[in-house]
Structure formats: structure tokens, C-alpha cells
Design a protein around this motif. Structure first.
Motif, PDB file in Angstrom:
ATOM      1  N   ALA A 190     -18.826   8.738  -2.702  1.00 19.63           N
ATOM      2  CA  ALA A 190     -18.203   8.719  -4.021  1.00 19.63           C
ATOM      3  C   ALA A 190     -16.678   8.795  -3.956  1.00 19.63           C
ATOM      4  CB  ALA A 190     -18.753   9.843  -4.877  1.00 19.63           C
ATOM      5  N   ALA A 191     -16.140   9.530  -2.965  1.00 16.63           N
ATOM      6  CA  ALA A 191     -14.687   9.721  -2.928  1.00 16.63           C
ATOM      7  C   ALA A 191     -13.927   8.393  -2.866  1.00 16.63           C
ATOM      8  CB  ALA A 191     -14.299  10.629  -1.765  1.00 16.63           C
ATOM      9  N   PRO A 192     -14.314   7.439  -1.987  1.00 18.98           N
ATOM     10  CA  PRO A 192     -13.593   6.153  -1.976  1.00 18.98           C
ATOM     11  C   PRO A 192     -13.641   5.460  -3.323  1.00 18.98           C
ATOM     12  CG  PRO A 192     -15.013   6.330  -0.065  1.00 18.98           C
ATOM     13  CD  PRO A 192     -15.329   7.507  -0.918  1.00 18.98           C
ATOM     14  N   LEU A 193     -14.787   5.542  -3.997  1.00 22.99           N
ATOM     15  CA  LEU A 193     -14.904   4.873  -5.296  1.00 22.99           C
ATOM     16  C   LEU A 193     -14.030   5.557  -6.339  1.00 22.99           C
ATOM     17  CD1 LEU A 193     -18.738   4.157  -5.322  1.00 22.99           C
ATOM     18  CD2 LEU A 193     -16.870   2.638  -4.697  1.00 22.99           C
ATOM     19  N   PHE A 194     -13.864   6.871  -6.183  1.00 21.26           N
ATOM     20  CA  PHE A 194     -12.945   7.596  -7.073  1.00 21.26           C
ATOM     21  C   PHE A 194     -11.526   7.061  -6.903  1.00 21.26           C
ATOM     22  CE2 PHE A 194      -9.773  11.030  -7.386  1.00 21.26           C
ATOM     23  CZ  PHE A 194      -9.929  11.379  -8.726  1.00 21.26           C
ATOM     24  N   TRP A 195     -11.083   6.906  -5.645  1.00 18.42           N
ATOM     25  CA  TRP A 195      -9.720   6.413  -5.403  1.00 18.42           C
ATOM     26  C   TRP A 195      -9.579   4.963  -5.837  1.00 18.42           C
ATOM     27  CZ3 TRP A 195      -6.687  10.203  -5.288  1.00 18.42           C
ATOM     28  CH2 TRP A 195      -7.043  11.395  -4.654  1.00 18.42           C
ATOM     29  N   LEU A 196     -10.665   4.185  -5.716  1.00 20.74           N
ATOM     30  CA  LEU A 196     -10.641   2.806  -6.199  1.00 20.74           C
ATOM     31  C   LEU A 196     -10.401   2.790  -7.714  1.00 20.74           C
ATOM     32  CD1 LEU A 196     -11.173  -0.244  -5.596  1.00 20.74           C
ATOM     33  CD2 LEU A 196     -13.545   0.181  -6.212  1.00 20.74           C
ATOM     34  N   ALA A 197     -11.121   3.680  -8.409  1.00 19.19           N
ATOM     35  CA  ALA A 197     -10.949   3.758  -9.864  1.00 19.19           C
ATOM     36  C   ALA A 197      -9.508   4.127 -10.209  1.00 19.19           C
ATOM     37  CB  ALA A 197     -11.915   4.790 -10.456  1.00 19.19           C
ATOM     38  N   ILE A 198      -8.934   5.054  -9.435  1.00 14.11           N
ATOM     39  CA  ILE A 198      -7.544   5.452  -9.667  1.00 14.11           C
ATOM     40  C   ILE A 198      -6.617   4.247  -9.483  1.00 14.11           C
ATOM     41  CG2 ILE A 198      -5.637   6.907  -8.841  1.00 14.11           C
ATOM     42  CD1 ILE A 198      -7.623   8.647 -10.098  1.00 14.11           C
ATOM     43  N   GLY A 199      -6.846   3.471  -8.409  1.00 12.48           N
ATOM     44  CA  GLY A 199      -6.017   2.297  -8.137  1.00 12.48           C
ATOM     45  C   GLY A 199      -6.109   1.267  -9.255  1.00 12.48           C
ATOM     46  N   LEU A 200      -7.331   1.001  -9.709  1.00 14.30           N
ATOM     47  CA  LEU A 200      -7.529   0.050 -10.806  1.00 14.30           C
ATOM     48  C   LEU A 200      -6.820   0.561 -12.061  1.00 14.30           C
ATOM     49  CD1 LEU A 200     -11.339  -0.646 -10.257  1.00 14.30           C
ATOM     50  CD2 LEU A 200      -9.533  -2.340 -10.037  1.00 14.30           C
ATOM     51  N   PHE A 201      -6.942   1.855 -12.270  1.00 14.05           N
ATOM     52  CA  PHE A 201      -6.325   2.473 -13.440  1.00 14.05           C
ATOM     53  C   PHE A 201      -4.805   2.334 -13.398  1.00 14.05           C
ATOM     54  CE2 PHE A 201      -4.613   5.922 -15.906  1.00 14.05           C
ATOM     55  CZ  PHE A 201      -5.468   6.012 -16.989  1.00 14.05           C
ATOM     56  N   VAL A 202      -4.238   2.692 -12.247  1.00 10.24           N
ATOM     57  CA  VAL A 202      -2.780   2.596 -12.098  1.00 10.24           C
ATOM     58  C   VAL A 202      -2.331   1.157 -12.306  1.00 10.24           C
ATOM     59  CG1 VAL A 202      -0.860   2.850 -10.481  1.00 10.24           C
ATOM     60  CG2 VAL A 202      -2.627   4.584 -10.575  1.00 10.24           C
ATOM     61  N   GLY A 203      -3.103   0.209 -11.733  1.00 11.15           N
ATOM     62  CA  GLY A 203      -2.782  -1.206 -11.882  1.00 11.15           C
ATOM     63  C   GLY A 203      -2.763  -1.632 -13.338  1.00 11.15           C
ATOM     64  N   SER A 204      -3.773  -1.200 -14.100  1.00 12.76           N
ATOM     65  CA  SER A 204      -3.822  -1.666 -15.486  1.00 12.76           C
ATOM     66  C   SER A 204      -2.764  -0.981 -16.333  1.00 12.76           C
ATOM     67  CB  SER A 204      -5.222  -1.494 -16.074  1.00 12.76           C
ATOM     68  OG  SER A 204      -5.655  -0.181 -15.901  1.00 12.76           O
ATOM     69  N   VAL A 205      -2.486   0.282 -16.032  1.00 15.49           N
ATOM     70  CA  VAL A 205      -1.419   0.947 -16.788  1.00 15.49           C
ATOM     71  C   VAL A 205      -0.056   0.344 -16.437  1.00 15.49           C
ATOM     72  CG1 VAL A 205      -0.220   3.138 -17.152  1.00 15.49           C
ATOM     73  CG2 VAL A 205      -2.690   3.075 -17.175  1.00 15.49           C
ATOM     74  N   ARG A 206       0.076  -0.137 -15.177  1.00 14.12           N
ATOM     75  CA  ARG A 206       1.337  -0.761 -14.765  1.00 14.12           C
ATOM     76  C   ARG A 206       1.690  -1.960 -15.630  1.00 14.12           C
ATOM     77  NH1 ARG A 206       4.144  -4.950 -12.113  1.00 14.12           N
ATOM     78  NH2 ARG A 206       2.481  -6.256 -12.897  1.00 14.12           N
ATOM     79  N   CYS A 207       0.672  -2.826 -15.886  1.00 18.51           N
ATOM     80  CA  CYS A 207       0.919  -4.003 -16.736  1.00 18.51           C
ATOM     81  C   CYS A 207       1.481  -3.558 -18.086  1.00 18.51           C
ATOM     82  CB  CYS A 207      -0.373  -4.775 -16.985  1.00 18.51           C
ATOM     83  SG  CYS A 207      -1.072  -5.485 -15.508  1.00 18.51           S
ATOM     84  N   GLU A 208       0.881  -2.488 -18.612  1.00 20.38           N
ATOM     85  CA  GLU A 208       1.313  -2.004 -19.920  1.00 20.38           C
ATOM     86  C   GLU A 208       2.713  -1.421 -19.848  1.00 20.38           C
ATOM     87  OE1 GLU A 208      -1.994   0.504 -20.604  1.00 20.38           O
ATOM     88  OE2 GLU A 208      -3.319  -1.248 -20.604  1.00 20.38           O
ATOM     89  N   LEU A 209       2.963  -0.664 -18.780  1.00 18.14           N
ATOM     90  CA  LEU A 209       4.285  -0.041 -18.660  1.00 18.14           C
ATOM     91  C   LEU A 209       5.383  -1.091 -18.452  1.00 18.14           C
ATOM     92  CD1 LEU A 209       3.607   3.217 -16.662  1.00 18.14           C
ATOM     93  CD2 LEU A 209       3.987   2.906 -19.098  1.00 18.14           C
ATOM     94  N   HIS A 210       5.023  -2.197 -17.743  1.00 18.58           N
ATOM     95  CA  HIS A 210       5.996  -3.273 -17.534  1.00 18.58           C
ATOM     96  C   HIS A 210       6.479  -3.797 -18.888  1.00 18.58           C
ATOM     97  CE1 HIS A 210       7.945  -6.481 -15.299  1.00 18.58           C
ATOM     98  NE2 HIS A 210       7.407  -7.368 -16.123  1.00 18.58           N
TER      99      HIS A 210
END
Lengths: 391, 112
Positions: free
Chosen positions: A239-259
Motif C-alpha cells: 500500500a505504501a507505494p500506492l500512497f506515494w503514487l496518489a500523492i504524486g498524482l495529487f501534486v501534479g494536478s494541483v500544479r496545473c491549477e497553481l500554474h
């Protein structure tokens, strides 16, 4: 069976190396220590297996040693988690322009074919909202199957280099296509008034759907992160890798918005300061490039000097709280940026064009550079992710 | 009677000043530093050998010591450490601190 010192030392080294907390140089140094000690034992008449066992015992137990080294090499301990974070980030980085292209294709297609209002709406909503949500769900399914050996086909060098080059070219083409007016010219060939009216209608629907997507995706990823965290705390090692994957996807999508938000904020600030076109363009360039660089550097500095290990951070509540706050901020930023840019419409056309050119081209630069940087990181970190989970 | 080994909290606290003091005399490498600590403490400071290296690496990161590669007598590659000016200053500070602790304890025991 006879004892072979070379094999024994190699096995000891491999076991310690598998912890993922030591650099090769650290292993070299410890091995050199082992040799020194074994030589010294030889001088007092202790040889072979007995000498090896004594020296290894005196050096310390592997797990304790790895834990001590993990404290000095925090970045090493973070490699596996960083791999999954970067992978998620990369996925959004590549996926978002593709989504934009897909929406554009559906909007133009429905306008050309006139399939009726309901079908148009359904098609647009599905492309802009349904498809991304389904794809994200599938990404987790796929990732779960390769937790122990992520991206197995990346072992081939040709594939690795090809992937990075292809991703950068694809990004460049997608962005130039979307923003250079090439598509607009193509579309205006059909240019009848009915076509344009339909096109605009479908475009408006797609904008609404994208706003909804902005809200839905962080929530979906937040829930995914929460669930994987709960599973990891329950002792599920997948589960831990999938947790970090979710974090990465999350950061990526928030990045588009922050841009978008950074752009809106820069334009408004520039508007208040009554900047000329070239000054405005410079401001937008600096703001949109400096913000991600600053973010990247602070994250690096944090991981390098202050960060607790990834497993500690996974246990802590603060990251989940941070997720909720940044998600809310990201969603808020999109709507706020919309309002800001509307306000900026009072600016002269010349200044506004300069600003949007700066935004578009800095975006293009980023969309080529980021896949290069993050993609290289993903490929370099891959073996670490595999080692640590294969323990 | 063999003296009891010193508790690990004290071992950990004294590790940095000991390493710096040894390196202040001459440049050295991991195994030799540990041997020197054993000699100095007549075997009462029991180190788990491997734990010395994270300490050395931390000192290097703080700029107190600097590593360089050399060779052993038998021609094996070996990593040596050399103290830096910043390390000497840090050692002076730590020496003053340990002397203060030592002086306080001595006084307290004399009065007792």
C-alpha cells in the motif's frame, strides 16, 4: 562445504545494500573496515569463517546499521517514495495536454457532425470528466500489479531514452498545437456560422466540465491516498507505494491549477503596477518559472536536511492535513484565478497579449523541461524502488 | 575484576569529541579510530564498529572533517578523514563543555 571469504563478504554486502539506505561508497568503506578487522584477527591467529563472523558481529547488526545510515542519508531513504511521487507527477504532466487535445477533438468533431444537443453534451462530459476519472482508477489498478518491480520494461536502455524523448516531443507538439493557432485555422475551414455556434456551445460545456474535474480529481486522489495510508498502517506492504503514487498524482494536478493561479496573480499585480507589455511579459515569465523552481528547491532542501523518513511521514497526520489544505487551496485558486483574469480584462489588449504569450511559452518550456527532469528521475530511482520493496 | 562497560548514552555523547580529538592529532580511517578509542578507554568504551561511520559522515556534512581516498599498507583502497579548521573550533567548544561537566562533578564529589 568450505568457507570462501570472498563469497561471504559479497553476500554480506548485498544484504546490507538491499536496505537501500547506503551509498555504494558507504558499502566500500564498511567492506574495507571488515578487511582491516579480519587482517588484524589473522595476526592473532583467528582465520577464515571464525574471523569473518567475529568482524561482522562487531560491525553491528545490518538492520540497526541501515537505520543509522538512513538518518545520515535521508534522500536515500526517500528514493523509493520519490520514485512513485515522480511517476504520479509525470503521469499528470503528460496526461493533461492529452486531455486538452482530446476535448478539443470532441468539441470540433461534434460541431462538424451535429449529432444533437444531448449526444454532444454526453460526449463532452465523458471526455472531460468521466474519462480522466476512469483512467486514474485504472492507473492504481495497474500500479498495484507492479509494486515489486515497477516499470519492468524500463530495463532496456533504448526504451528509457526513447520514452523521455517521445514524451518531450509529444508535449511540445501538444502545446504548440493547442496554443499556436494551428487547430483554430484548421477548424475555421469548416467555418460556417452553424459550425461556429455549435463549437462555442460545446466549448462552454467542456469548460464547465473541466471546472467540475478540478474539484473531483483532488477529492478522488485524496480518498485514494487516505485508503492506501489506512492499508499501509494496517501492515499491507503493497500500500505504501500506492500512497506515494496518489500523492504524486495529487501534486501534479494541483500544479496545473497553481500554474494558472500564479499567472492570474502575476497579471493582476502587473495591472495594478501599470506595467508596459514587455515588463508584463517579463513578470509572467519570471513568476511562472520561478514559483515551481522555488517549490522544487524547498522540497529538496527539506528532504535533504530536515525530513523524517518516508514511513514516518506516512504515519503522521500532518501530510493528510496538508493534502486537504492544498487541495482546497488549489480548487479555490482556479476560481480565484478566473476572477483575477476577468479583472485583468480591463488591461489594454497589448499588455494582455504580452502576458498570455509569456504564460503560454513559459508553459511550453516547462512542459518540455519537466518531463525531461522528472522522467530522468523516475528512471534513475526505479531500481531503488524495486530493491527496497523486494527486500 | 573486569570493569563494567560504559552505558550507551555516555558512549554516544562522547563519540563526537573523541573522534574529533583523535583526528586533531593525525588523519586517520575508521578501523584505526575505533582501535584508538579502545586503547584510550582501556576497552571500557564499547562501540558497535559500524556506528562510527554515520558519525563520521555527519561530521563531514557539517564541514568539521574532510574525507579523502588513500591506500592501506597492502594496497587496498581506503577512506581517510582529516580534521578541518571548523572542526578544531568545534572541538575547543566541546572540550570546554566537557571540562565544565568534569569540574562540576569533581567539586560535587569533593564536597560530598
Amino acid at each position: 562445504m568450505t568457507f570462501d571469504m570472498k563469497t561471504a563478504i559479497a553476500r554480506w554486502r548485498a544484504e546490507l545494500g538491499a536496505s537501500g539506505s547506503l551509498f555504494e561508497a558507504d558499502l566500500d568503506e564498511l567492506e574495507s573496515h571488515l578487511h582491516d578487522h579480519i587482517d588484524a584477527l589473522g595476526e592473532v591467529g583467528i582465520h577464515g569463517e571464525q574471523a569473518f563472523i567475529t568482524a561482522v558481529e562487531q560491525l553491528g547488526e545490518s538492520t540497526a546499521l541501515a537505520a543509522e545510515f538512513a538518518k545520515v542519508n535521508p534522500l536515500l531513504a526517500w528514493r523509493a517514495a520519490l520514485f512513485w511521487i515522480c511517476l504520479g507527477f509525470l503521469f499528470i504532466l503528460g496526461g493533461y495536454p492529452l486531455l486538452e487535445l482530446g476535448i478539443r477533438a470532441v468539441v470540433s468533431g461534434t460541431a462538424a457532425l451535429h449529432p444533437g444537443r444531448t449526444v454532444t453534451q454526453l460526449a463532452v462530459w465523458f471526455t472531460a470528466l468521466g474519462a480522466p476519472v476512469i483512467v486514474l482508477t485504472l492507473v492504481f489498478r495497474l500500479a498495484r500489479t507492479m509494486v515489486f518491480d515497477p516499470l519492468p520494461w524500463a530495463r532496456s536502455r533504448v526504451f528509457r531514452v526513447g520514452l523521455i524523448v517521445a514524451a518531450s516531443v509529444l508535449m511540445l507538439v501538444a502545446h504548440l498545437g493547442l496554443h499556436s493557432g494551428f487547430l483554430t485555422r484548421l477548424e475555421s475551414r469548416w467555418g460556417s456560422e452553424a459550425y461556429l455556434a455549435d463549437w462555442l456551445n460545446a466549448w462552454r460545456v467542456s469548460n464547465t466540465a473541466l471546472y467540475v474535474l478540478t474539484v473531483v480529481v483532488p477529492i478522488q486522489l485524496g480518498i485514494a491516498a487516505y485508503r492506501q495510508r489506512a492499508r499501509a498502517l494496517g501492515g499491507d506492504r503493497n500500500a505504501a507505494p500506492l500512497f506515494w503514487l496518489a500523492i504524486g498524482l495529487f501534486v501534479g494536478s494541483v500544479r496545473c491549477e497553481l500554474h494558472n493561479f500564479v499567472y492570474g496573480a502575476a497579471v493582476t499585480t502587473g495591472g495594478f503596477a501599470k506595467l508596459g507589455p514587455s515588463q508584463m511579459s517579463a513578470l509572467v515569465w519570471i513568476a511562472t518559472l520561478a514559483c515551481p523552481c522555488a517549490l522544487f528547491m524547498t522540497t529538496y532542501a527539506y528532504l535533504r536536511h530536515h525530513a523524517p523518513g518516508p514511513s514516518q511521514l506516512l504515519r503522521a497526520r500532518a501530510p493528510m492535513l496538508g493534502l486537504a489544505v492544498s487541495g482546497t487551496l488549489g480548487i479555490g485558486a482556479v476560481f480565484f484565478a478566473g476572477a483575477l483574469v476577468r479583472r485583468a480584462d480591463q488591461l489594454s489588449d497589448e499588455v494582455l497579449f504580452a502576458a498570455s504569450d509569456g504564460w503560454i511559452f513559459s508553459g511550453i518550456l516547462m512542459s518540455v523541461l519537466l518531463p525531461l527532469v522528472i522522467g530522468t528521475m523516475v528512471l534513475r530511482l526505479r531500481s531503488a524502488a524495486r530493491l527496497i520493496h523486494a527486500e | 575484576m573486569k570493569a563494567r562497560p560504559i552505558p550507551k548514552e555516555l558512549v554516544a555523547a562522547s563519540a563526537t569529541p573523541l573522534v574529533l580529538s583523535i583526528l586533531a592529532r593525525e588523519e586517520s580511517y575508521g578501523y584505526a579510530i575505533i582501535q584508538r578509542v579502545r586503547e584510550l578507554s582501556a576497552g571500557r568504551l564499547e562501540w558497535t564498529d559500524g556506528m562510527l561511520y554515520p558519525i563520521l559522515h555527519r561530521l563531514e556534512e557539517q564541514g568539521l572533517v574532510k574525507s579523502f581516498s588513500g591506500e592501506s599498507e597492502t594496497g587496498r583502497k581506503r577512506k581517510y578523514y582529516r580534521i578541518q579548521e571548523k572542526g578544531r573550533r568545534a572541538l575547543d567548544v566541546q572540550r570546554a563543555e566537557w571540562n565544565a561537566v568534569n569540574a562540576a562533578l569533581t567539586l560535587a564529589w569533593r564536597e560530598a
